[in-house]
Write an enzyme that holds these catalytic residues in place. Structure first.
Site, PDB file in Angstrom:
ATOM      1  N   SER A 102       0.663  15.515  23.545  1.00 55.83           N
ATOM      2  CA  SER A 102      -0.563  15.271  24.291  1.00 55.83           C
ATOM      3  C   SER A 102      -1.781  15.967  23.676  1.00 55.83           C
ATOM      4  O   SER A 102      -2.910  15.722  24.083  1.00 55.83           O
ATOM      5  CB  SER A 102      -0.395  15.757  25.743  1.00 55.83           C
TER       6      SER A 102
ATOM      7  N   LYS B 266      -7.987  22.134  23.047  1.00 54.27           N
ATOM      8  CA  LYS B 266      -7.554  21.061  23.947  1.00 54.27           C
ATOM      9  C   LYS B 266      -8.225  21.244  25.309  1.00 54.27           C
ATOM     10  O   LYS B 266      -8.429  22.378  25.765  1.00 54.27           O
ATOM     11  CB  LYS B 266      -6.036  21.135  24.074  1.00 54.27           C
TER      12      LYS B 266
ATOM     13  N   SER C  88       4.099  18.577  22.470  1.00 60.33           N
ATOM     14  CA  SER C  88       2.690  18.183  22.411  1.00 60.33           C
ATOM     15  C   SER C  88       1.880  18.832  21.299  1.00 60.33           C
ATOM     16  O   SER C  88       0.730  18.452  21.074  1.00 60.33           O
ATOM     17  CB  SER C  88       2.012  18.464  23.762  1.00 60.33           C
TER      18      SER C  88
END
Length: 592
Positions: free
Chosen positions: A147, A70, A171
């Site tokens: 996310s 990420k 997330s």
């Protein structure tokens, strides 16, 4: 497509010998040259592991595996983008590589790039107004979850063997559930967050995704850096019945295969049912104090726990990023702009109470799950919403999801979400939770039961549902109770009774139609649309289903689909006034 700022980030080349290996940024960036990566990657590079040791030494444990990260993790020499181009343009390249990334590369894995994330890690939807929404491989017309959206998509699309994400308030767990893969949120503090852009430190964790439970366990063990322990057998599985009632997916579908698998492997005696909301209400007394502070007597204990988590998250997000937000005034998506505004307006008044609630919750869940016990609950309340769902509907879905997500967040415990079959062709997920610090035990248990769960899913998918006469009568009785509650305008209670009827007999279109009408009264439009679709799968000539689905879709902003539903209703019932009036409204919306 990436903008000029991404291009500038991507075309720089850095050579340097690091602690773990050599950084090489590839020039053949697939997103820029049209290759297929489901929109998951924001930039490609290679972080190579050290050479393997000579025989007879064992190879590195993650040798041959690839992963991606990420865009919240620091890589030395690269700008950490945090999901927003204004953040990227106002921050310098990192001077260190995140500890979690480093330990995985040292263990033999090759990192191949950075992945798209929701802006500032402040969403569980999976969209990004600047970089686009990664395509969910398991359900391309639905959101991927966030996310850590790119992290989930990259694994589900088989672009990497595993990926890293962060989980503050779902997330990792949400995108894993939506993409039909495994997702691990470790105990808070169990994995180093050094070199990770903070969101809310009391809740932030570094988690991982995988398709294979053996890889998830292997990666998890390396991240945890724990000494070897003998594998322990679970002694108790607590089924959170009230949480499965929150879920709009029929319990027998989402939970049935997991329960059968546990019974097959460990016996019926290890199963115990619990009302988790009642347990939290009894064991977290400070929630009552919070209820007085916010003056909302209608919230249940899990909704109060979610509220506590949200306020704490806002406060810590403000502490971390207020200066940057007020100085730079970044370009943010509307929903995120509203969320950050709330955060900036949050005061520290309730923080001591929130920390007290968090401490009480941690103790309560640790007590419940002592002696090698696990909690079984749904990861999310429904299948992923469709792309382009209205913001208002997404916010309702988000809060319902956080009612479930907050349990691990506020107790600091560990959680694994795993696929549990499909519903309407879309992945379902179930979670196992263990007390804080029992991460290795949890990962070992998931590995032990996963293959049996998948076998049971296949058996269930191949078997037609059979409804007994007794179940049929009981279902009718539940429907009548639902009708009575509907007449009394107790729509939530009506939904409960109609849900009972569906559990007893899922082959009756009327039950879905009736529940859809109750959902419309509650403004739960996504749920109403889903139920009408199920009704039409059972009865393709149901005018009520077309009318109610058209109404739901109109409120959700799916005007073209709503228009089609109302037109279909008129085919079967040409004089239907409701359909005619709706088409007149939609004509103005669609064509002006």
């Amino acid at each position: 497509m990436p903008n000029d700022k991404i291009l500038a980030r991507s075309l720089g080349v850095l050579f340097g010998l690091g602690l773990a290996g050599i950084f090489i940024l590839r020039r053949n960036l697939f997103r820029l040259t049209g290759g297929k990566d489901n929109g998951a990657f924001i930039e490609y590079f290679e972080l190579l592991p050290p050479p393997p040791p000579p025989p007879p030494s064992a190879p590195h444990p993650l040798s041959g595996l690839t992963f991606a990260i990420k865009d919240i993790f620091d890589i030395e020499g690269f700008v950490t983008g945090f999901g927003n181009p204004d953040w990227a343009s106002t921050h310098e390249p990192a001077t260190r590589t995140a500890a979690a990334v480093k330990v995985l590369v040292e263990a033999g894995a090759t990192c191949i790039g950075k992945l798209i994330m929701d802006e500032l890690a402040y969403s569980i939807i999976g969209d990004n107004k600047h970089y686009g929404t990664p395509v969910n491989p398991a359900a391309p017309n639905r959101i991927p979850g966030g996310s850590s959206s790119g992290s989930g998509v990259a694994v589900a699309a088989d672009l990497v063997d595993f990926s890293l994400g962060t989980d503050t308030a779902g997330s990792v767990r949400v995108p894993a559930a939506f993409c039909g893969i495994l997702g691990f949120r470790p105990s808070h503090g169990a994995v180093s967050t050094v070199g990770v852009t903070p969101m809310a430190q009391s809740l932030d964790t570094v988690g991982c995704f995988a398709r294979d439970p053996a890889i998830l366990r292997q990666v998890g063990h390396i991240l945890l850096q724990l000494p070897y322990m003998d594998v322990r057998q679970p002694r108790r599985f607590f089924i959170a019945d009230d949480c499965f009632k929150i879920s709009l997916i029929p319990t027998e579908l989402s939970l049935g295969t997991v329960v059968k698998s546990i019974q097959k492997l460990l016996g019926r005696q290890v199963l115990q049912h619990i009302n988790l909301g009642d347990y939290v209400a009894r064991t977290v007394p400070s929630l009552k104090e919070l209820q007085k502070e916010i003056s909302d007597s209608n919230l249940g204990s899990l909704a109060l726990l979610r509220t506590a988590m949200q306020i704490l998250q806002r406060w810590e997000f403000k502490l971390n990023h207020e200066e940057w937000l007020t100085t730079v005034k970044p370009d943010l998506a509307p929903a995120l702009a509203a969320r950050t505004k709330l955060a900036l307006e949050t005061s520290s008044n309730l923080v001591p109470l929130l920390q007290k609630i968090k401490d009480e919750t941690r103790y309560a869940i640790s007590e419940l799950l002592k002696n090698d016990s696990l909690l079984v609950m749904p990861t999310v309340p429904d299948i992923p919403p469709k792309l382009n769902t209205k913001a208002e509907a997404l916010e309702v879905f988000r809060n319902k999801t956080l009612d479930l997500i907050c349990v691990a967040g506020m107790s600091s415990c560990c959680q694994v979400t795993m696929p549990a079959g499909n519903h309407d062709g879309v992945p379902m997920a179930v979670s196992l939770l263990a007390k804080q610090g029992s991460d290795r035990f949890l990962l070992d248990t998931v590995l032990a039961i996963y293959s049996t769960v998948q076998e049971e899913d296949k058996v269930a998918a191949d078997q037609p549902s059979i409804v007994s006469d007794g179940n049929s009568a009981a279902a009718e009785l539940a429907k009548e109770k639902g009708n009575a509650a509907f007449k009394e305008k107790d729509y939530k209670k009506a939904v409960g009774f109609y849900t009972d009827a569906i559990r007893l007999n899922g082959n009756n279109a009327t039950y879905y139609n009736n529940r859809a009408m109750a959902y419309l009264q509650l403004c739960s439009f996504s749920e109403a649309e889903s139920d009408c679709t199920k009704a039409l799968n059972l009865d393709k000539r149901s005018v009520k289903a077309y009318l109610r689905r058209g109404t739901a879709r109109e409120f959700l902003g799916y005007y073209k689909e709503a228009d089609e539903d109302f037109r279909q209703a008129l085919i079967f019932e040409p004089t239907n006034k409701t359909a005619s009036e709706a088409l007149s409204r939609l004509k103005k919306l669609l064509y002006g």
